[in-house]
Design an enzyme around this catalytic site. Sequence first.
Site, PDB file in Angstrom:
ATOM      1  N   ASP A  46      -8.283  -4.593   6.416  1.00 33.63           N
ATOM      2  CA  ASP A  46      -7.131  -3.744   6.098  1.00 33.63           C
ATOM      3  C   ASP A  46      -7.584  -2.299   5.930  1.00 33.63           C
ATOM      4  OD1 ASP A  46      -4.159  -3.921   4.694  1.00 33.63           O
ATOM      5  OD2 ASP A  46      -5.425  -2.355   3.814  1.00 33.63           O
ATOM      6  N   TYR A  93      -6.907   6.575   4.911  1.00 33.41           N
ATOM      7  CA  TYR A  93      -8.218   6.259   4.299  1.00 33.41           C
ATOM      8  C   TYR A  93      -9.326   7.068   4.984  1.00 33.41           C
ATOM      9  CZ  TYR A  93      -5.970   1.940   2.464  1.00 33.41           C
ATOM     10  OH  TYR A  93      -5.151   1.022   1.864  1.00 33.41           O
ATOM     11  N   LYS A 113      -2.027   1.568   8.710  1.00 32.79           N
ATOM     12  CA  LYS A 113      -0.781   2.020   8.078  1.00 32.79           C
ATOM     13  C   LYS A 113      -0.343   3.408   8.532  1.00 32.79           C
ATOM     14  CE  LYS A 113      -2.364  -0.596   4.104  1.00 32.79           C
ATOM     15  NZ  LYS A 113      -3.816  -0.407   4.066  1.00 32.79           N
ATOM     16  N   HIS A 157       3.129   3.108   4.891  1.00 31.26           N
ATOM     17  CA  HIS A 157       2.218   3.105   3.736  1.00 31.26           C
ATOM     18  C   HIS A 157       2.940   3.204   2.389  1.00 31.26           C
ATOM     19  CE1 HIS A 157      -2.273   3.928   2.899  1.00 31.26           C
ATOM     20  NE2 HIS A 157      -1.730   3.337   1.871  1.00 31.26           N
TER      21      HIS A 157
END
Length: 272
Positions: free
Chosen positions: A48, A53, A78, A111
């Site tokens: 994931d 990120y 996401k 997200h």
Amino acid sequence: MSILNETYTLNNEITIPKLAFGTWQIPNGSVAYESTLFALKSGYRHIDTALVYGNEESVGKAIVDSGIAREDIFLTTKLPAEIKTYDGALEAFETSIKNLGVEYVDLYIIHAPWPWSDKGGDYTEGNIEAWKALEAIYETGRAKAIGVSNFAVKDLEAILESGTIVPAVNQIRFFIGSTQEEITQFSQSKDILIEAYSPLATGQILDDANVQKIAEKYGVTVAQVCIRYTIQRGTVSLPKSTHEEYILQNADVDFVIDDEDMAFLNELVSNA
Ligand code: A2P
């Protein structure tokens, strides 16, 4: 059977491994690359990540370098929370696919219902626009399933009313003592799978005396109780770690918390 081989079935019949390797807060570069590669070599088949990120490139490279067939890995990324337009969502998806170096993702999710800079703001129209884009991506087959994250009941209702596809998942903060029951129960009643992020409360639960007591009883660690708990609650568990010892330990959860202890854990209230 190891937890690493156990799956749920999403509402569109796609299977999804119950345990995932979470990569939030793992920096791009060697740390994300090495830890993802180690997780895959240890048997994890569900990774994931998210565009925000900043580690998609390293995660994608680890997937390729693992030598594991792409179809044997479940990969989630996401749509950044601040992107609330149709074209913006399509563009962000292309960026993620390019970063990851893959042809498709298994799950693409919004997200959050609001940008992080305006948490709790009303972005209903933007979420509907973004969802239309996710539906279009889904129709091309480049996302095998689509879903949402951090969505409250009202946010889900808006998508259920105006969309044509029911989200496959709602990924939320979920750990012992903080299980967002209203959202969890509403999602599950609509056949939307809950994915538990921060199942260890980002580490804040590890010295909890009540959970320690349960861990001692089963001869496991607090982290293992936390992960097992989320799975027995019917959620996907997404523990994050950059340490090999923890990555292995977090997948070693083939014990069963009995009903009485689950009831005890369900009653706990966390301040984390
Ligand atoms: P690290 O990343 O340094 O390995 P969460 O999954 O709830 O976000 O929690 C992640 C935090 O918990 C990280 O700080 C991670 O440390 C730590 N952690 C992950 N697995 C374990 C474990 N088995 N034992 C102790 N700490 C862990």
